[in-house]
Structure formats: structure tokens, C-alpha cells
Write an enzyme that holds these catalytic residues in place. Structure first.
Site, PDB file in Angstrom:
ATOM      1  N   LYS A  15      -8.286   4.513  -1.787  1.00 26.67           N
ATOM      2  CA  LYS A  15      -8.043   3.067  -1.653  1.00 26.67           C
ATOM      3  C   LYS A  15      -7.935   2.707  -0.171  1.00 26.67           C
ATOM      4  O   LYS A  15      -7.599   3.555   0.661  1.00 26.67           O
ATOM      5  CB  LYS A  15      -6.789   2.627  -2.402  1.00 26.67           C
ATOM      6  CG  LYS A  15      -5.456   3.248  -1.907  1.00 26.67           C
ATOM      7  CD  LYS A  15      -4.785   2.505  -0.763  1.00 26.67           C
ATOM      8  CE  LYS A  15      -3.492   3.206  -0.325  1.00 26.67           C
ATOM      9  NZ  LYS A  15      -3.159   3.042   1.079  1.00 26.67           N
ATOM     10  N   GLY A 104      -3.579   7.519   4.737  1.00 25.42           N
ATOM     11  CA  GLY A 104      -3.440   6.102   4.386  1.00 25.42           C
ATOM     12  C   GLY A 104      -4.462   5.677   3.348  1.00 25.42           C
ATOM     13  O   GLY A 104      -4.711   4.488   3.151  1.00 25.42           O
ATOM     14  N   GLY A 106      -4.429   6.971   0.077  1.00 23.30           N
ATOM     15  CA  GLY A 106      -3.865   7.108  -1.278  1.00 23.30           C
ATOM     16  C   GLY A 106      -4.443   8.252  -2.076  1.00 23.30           C
ATOM     17  O   GLY A 106      -4.402   8.204  -3.310  1.00 23.30           O
ATOM     18  N   GLY A 107      -4.952   9.296  -1.430  1.00 26.22           N
ATOM     19  CA  GLY A 107      -5.597  10.402  -2.156  1.00 26.22           C
ATOM     20  C   GLY A 107      -4.660  11.059  -3.166  1.00 26.22           C
ATOM     21  O   GLY A 107      -5.021  11.208  -4.337  1.00 26.22           O
ATOM     22  N   ASP A 144       2.413   3.814  -4.713  1.00 29.92           N
ATOM     23  CA  ASP A 144       0.989   3.447  -4.782  1.00 29.92           C
ATOM     24  C   ASP A 144       0.349   3.841  -6.113  1.00 29.92           C
ATOM     25  O   ASP A 144      -0.788   3.458  -6.388  1.00 29.92           O
ATOM     26  CB  ASP A 144       0.205   4.170  -3.671  1.00 29.92           C
ATOM     27  CG  ASP A 144       0.351   3.483  -2.321  1.00 29.92           C
ATOM     28  OD1 ASP A 144       0.885   2.360  -2.274  1.00 29.92           O
ATOM     29  OD2 ASP A 144      -0.081   4.080  -1.319  1.00 29.92           O
TER      30      ASP A 144
HETATM   31  O1  C5P Z   1       6.959   5.745  -3.186  1.00 26.37           O
HETATM   32  P1  C5P Z   1       6.557   6.832  -2.281  1.00 26.37           P
HETATM   33  O2  C5P Z   1       7.180   8.164  -2.649  1.00 26.37           O
HETATM   34  O3  C5P Z   1       5.080   6.980  -2.088  1.00 26.37           O
HETATM   35  O4  C5P Z   1       7.151   6.441  -0.848  1.00 26.37           O
HETATM   36  C1  C5P Z   1       7.238   7.346   0.229  1.00 26.37           C
HETATM   37  C2  C5P Z   1       8.167   6.761   1.258  1.00 26.37           C
HETATM   38  O5  C5P Z   1       7.598   5.585   1.844  1.00 26.37           O
HETATM   39  C3  C5P Z   1       9.501   6.311   0.697  1.00 26.37           C
HETATM   40  O6  C5P Z   1      10.439   7.355   0.686  1.00 26.37           O
HETATM   41  C4  C5P Z   1       9.901   5.216   1.660  1.00 26.37           C
HETATM   42  O7  C5P Z   1      10.429   5.775   2.845  1.00 26.37           O
HETATM   43  C5  C5P Z   1       8.578   4.587   2.031  1.00 26.37           C
HETATM   44  N1  C5P Z   1       8.244   3.389   1.222  1.00 26.37           N
HETATM   45  C6  C5P Z   1       8.976   2.218   1.417  1.00 26.37           C
HETATM   46  N2  C5P Z   1       8.665   1.097   0.675  1.00 26.37           N
HETATM   47  C7  C5P Z   1       7.648   1.098  -0.196  1.00 26.37           C
HETATM   48  C8  C5P Z   1       6.886   2.278  -0.387  1.00 26.37           C
HETATM   49  C9  C5P Z   1       7.204   3.408   0.331  1.00 26.37           C
HETATM   50  O8  C5P Z   1       9.906   2.179   2.226  1.00 26.37           O
HETATM   51  N3  C5P Z   1       7.360  -0.025  -0.882  1.00 26.37           N
END
Ligand code: C5P
Length: 267
Positions: A15, A104, A106-107, A144
Site C-alpha cells: 500500500k 512504509g 505495509g508489507g 494497518d
Molecule cells: O498498530 P501497530 O502495531 O502497527 O503500531 C505500531 C506502532 O506505531 C504503535 O506501537 C504506535 O507507537 C504507533 N502507532 C500510533 N498510532 C497509530 C498507529 C500506530 O501511534 N494510529
């Protein structure tokens, strides 16, 4: 007579973020965001091998070049199988990786979403297996992943799970270039919090410390891109072209410097 293992195949597209704004930090530590995302024709291929085993003895493993053990794909299988009540199965996922890691794009999230989709199709024809709520599982796996389950063009809000489908992009070519830099998503959110700056189409671009991002953007715009932007928390940069020849020329210019350069289309 059934033959084992059962092999499921799935494709996971990368993405890009056509826009990305962070509205503020939430009490749960995440950020509320607003991002338009689009899937593109750069894919990982997944092979999911399922084998019956003693109830409760299931092992869920995954293997992909460059990805450490215990990655999101094996976790996706585990969460799905538990939620589906499929206690008598082991699974191994082999990922043919083409989407650059931590770029960046989203793989990892797309691989996890592809696993959920494939297992859901499998569960639909099993008698002793429930079909769990995929959106719920997706959000447990990452912010994501709910978007990746759906794909196409969407506005993502909240943590990334509130999705509004948007019309597909008009015919265009998307050149993607990934500099060989390690970028930590968590670090980029921290840099954003420290700066508090909300400028440009992708707020992470203003806090990104790597000059390569600006250099690639400039090459893409000079080559005729109508828009060039960093994707997600970077460091990948994409350019959108109306003209295929200009896009192919941009690939020729960038590839000797950044070997991970791809010519893609929206999917
Ligand atoms: O949700 P995911 O595990 O992919 O997020 C990784 C990190 O990115 C989270 O621990 C957080 O620090 C940050 N994040 C965030 N707000 C979001 C998505 C991700 O702060 N909406």
C-alpha cells in the site's frame, strides 16, 4: 480421500499513503490519524500449508527471507485458528517476499491480512470450524491490517480501523523507490510528537531525517510525476505519472542509485 498438507495460496499487495495526517495522541498511546491509502501491484506471494494434528497441539510457523521468527503472519494464523476453534491443525506459512521490509509499504500488515482472507475462505468449507470476525482480528494484529483486509482506495481514520471506501484512482503509473535506510515506525511517531509539526501531505515527511527522501522526490517530479510523496513512516517514496513512458524513464534514472525501484499500477 483428502491429501495433506492442504496448501492455500494468497497474494498480498503493498500500500501507499496518498495522504497522512496525525490529529493527536490518544490515551491508549496510539495516534488518531487520517490517511488515504491505495494498494499497488507490488505483491508478496503466500503459501499456507495446513496439516491436521492432535487437538490443542497446533504449531503455527512462518518463514520469509529477512523476516525474523514470530512475525505477524504466524501470529495471524494463530489468532485465526484460536478464534475459529480449529484446534486440530498446524500451519506453516512461506512468504515469497517482494515488498521491501520496514519501508512504509505495509508489507507485513498485508501478509497478515492475506492470511486472514485465505483462512476465512478455507473455514467457509470446513464443517467443524467457525468463521471469526476478520476486522476484529485484523486490528489486534496492527493498525494497518484492517485497511489491508479491504484494499483498494480508502480513507482510514481512528487508529486506522475506521474505513471509508473511495473511488479507484484514474489510470496512472506509480514509481516506487526505497532507499536502503532503516526507519522505525515507532521512532517516527516519537519524532512527530516532539516536533508537533503538521505540514505537507504526509506529516512524517517533515520530521524524516533522511536526505534521500527529498532527492528521490525531486527526481520523480523532474521526470514528470504529478505528485511525489513519502509513503507512511518511510523511507519509500512514490511518484504518480499519467504517462507510462515518463514513469519507465524515472525507473531507469532511479534504479542504478536505488536498486529497490519498481514500476507499479493501482490495484
Ligand atoms: O498498530 P501497530 O502495531 O502497527 O503500531 C505500531 C506502532 O506505531 C504503535 O506501537 C504506535 O507507537 C504507533 N502507532 C500510533 N498510532 C497509530 C498507529 C500506530 O501511534 N494510529
Amino acid at each position: 480421500m483428502k491429501r495433506f498438507p492442504v496448501t492455500l495460496r494468497a497474494k498480498a499487495p503493498a500500500k501507499i499513503n496518498l495522504s497522512l495526517d496525525l490529529l493527536g495522541k490518544r490515551d491508549d498511546g496510539y495516534h488518531d490519524l487520517r490517511s488515504v491509502m491505495a494498494s499497488i501491484s507490488l505483491y508478496d506471494d503466500l503459501h499456507i500449508m495446513l496439516r491436521p494434528c492432535k487437538a490443542g497441539r497446533g504449531l503455527f510457523t512462518a518463514q520469509a527471507a529477512g523476516v525474523r521468527k514470530g512475525n505477524l503472519t504466524s501470529l495471524a494464523v494463530k489468532l485465526f485458528m484460536e478464534a475459529a476453534g480449529a484446534r486440530g491443525w498446524s500451519a506453516h506459512v512461506r512468504v515469497e517476499k517482494r515488498i521491501p521490509l520496514s519501508a512504509g509499504l505495509g508489507g507485513g500488515s498485508s501478509d497478515a491480512a492475506a492470511v486472514l482472507r485465505a483462512l476465512d475462505k478455507w473455514a467457509a468449507v470446513q464443517t467443524a470450524v467457525r468463521r471469526p470476525d476478520l476486522q476484529e482480528l485484523a486490528l489486534k494484529l496492527g493498525s494497518d491490517v484492517p485497511y489491508c483486509l479491504r484494499g483498494g482506495v480508502c480513507l482510514a481514520e481512528g487508529r486506522g480501523e475506521r474505513l471509508t471506501p473511495l473511488p479507484p484512482l484514474p489510470e496512472c503509473w506509480i514509481v516506487l523507490s526505497v532507499p536502503a535506510i532503516n526507519v522505525s515506525t515507532v521512532r517516527m511517531f516519537q519524532l512527530f510528537d516532539l516536533s508537533g509539526r503538521r505540514e505537507g501531505d504526509n506529516v512524517f515527511e517533515t520530521v524524516n531525517p533522511h536526505p534521500e527522501v527529498g532527492e528521490i522526490k525531486q527526481v520523480l517530479l523532474q521526470a514528470g510525476a504529478s505528485k511525489a510523496l513519502m509513503s507512511g513512516s518511510g523511507p519509500s517514496v512514490f511518484g504518480i505519472f499519467d504517462d507510462e513512458t515518463q514513469a519507465a524513464d524515472a525507473v531507469q534514472t532511479l534504479k542504478p542509485i536505488f536498486p529497490k525501484t519498481f514500476l507499479t499500477v493501482p490495484v
